[in-house]
Design a protein around this motif. Sequence first.
Motif, PDB file in Angstrom:
ATOM      1  N   LYS A  18       0.833  -1.215   0.000  1.00  0.00           N
ATOM      2  CA  LYS A  18       0.000   0.000   0.000  1.00  0.00           C
ATOM      3  C   LYS A  18       0.861   1.257   0.000  1.00  0.00           C
ATOM      4  CE  LYS A  18      -4.101   1.825   0.027  1.00  0.00           C
ATOM      5  NZ  LYS A  18      -3.754   3.246   0.115  1.00  0.00           N
TER       6      LYS A  18
ATOM      7  N   HIS B 299      -6.730  -3.683  -5.134  1.00  0.00           N
ATOM      8  CA  HIS B 299      -5.656  -4.389  -4.442  1.00  0.00           C
ATOM      9  C   HIS B 299      -6.118  -5.812  -4.165  1.00  0.00           C
ATOM     10  CE1 HIS B 299      -2.863  -4.512  -0.633  1.00  0.00           C
ATOM     11  NE2 HIS B 299      -2.534  -5.424  -1.534  1.00  0.00           N
TER      12      HIS B 299
ATOM     13  N   PHE C 151      -1.804  -5.074  -7.820  1.00  0.00           N
ATOM     14  CA  PHE C 151      -2.808  -4.051  -8.061  1.00  0.00           C
ATOM     15  C   PHE C 151      -3.233  -4.077  -9.524  1.00  0.00           C
ATOM     16  CE2 PHE C 151      -0.016  -2.509  -4.692  1.00  0.00           C
ATOM     17  CZ  PHE C 151      -0.925  -2.204  -3.689  1.00  0.00           C
TER      18      PHE C 151
END
Length: 208
Positions: A54, A81, A91
């Motif tokens: 992330k 994601h 992703f």
Amino acid sequence: QTLSHCERSVLRGSRASGRRVGRRFGHRSRVVVLRVDLGYRANLESKVTVEEAKQDLDRLFANMRHKPSLFGDLLLVIWRHQVGYEGNHHFHLLLFYTNDHLNVESYRAELLGEYWRDVITKGRGAFFSCHRADYIGKFGDRLALGKIDHDDLDKRFNLLSIIAYFCKGKQLVRGRTQTLGFREMFEPANDRRGRPRESDVRPIDYLR
């Protein structure tokens, strides 16, 4: 079958993303769509944590305004994601451009992937461009990529089907991590070309 809280959140995000896509077509005769999948090298996939993945995605978004050659005419990003069965984070990105820079979409998709691999992840990353000839040849117009005209309802329907695919229940990331989202980029007011067009494709119809 009852949806989990995580699955319901993804579904709501998909509906919202579909509505944003419709608004982009509402002010433009044509939008250029790219799809690129971003991940990590095979020998590192299982070692990358959800937090690290992330952070890399956030770094990509933060850098967009400082990389006009890739993102200067970007309108909207929809991202998903996911994590594979072996713990590999990746992703899926759909990117919507005005194409004011007149770049060939397959070339720009490769440049974006290389930017993820070499700059954002500092060599740890990997990517796949859905604009490669063998992939395009396999799926054809069902991919709904590249230049899409406002009145090309078949391609726009296929585009919404891709967004719906993003909300599938498999490979969900569990925990307190957002798994689907969008980034709307700044569009100058004087770039809203003409009056809003009536949309013949209602996103909500295909994302229920």
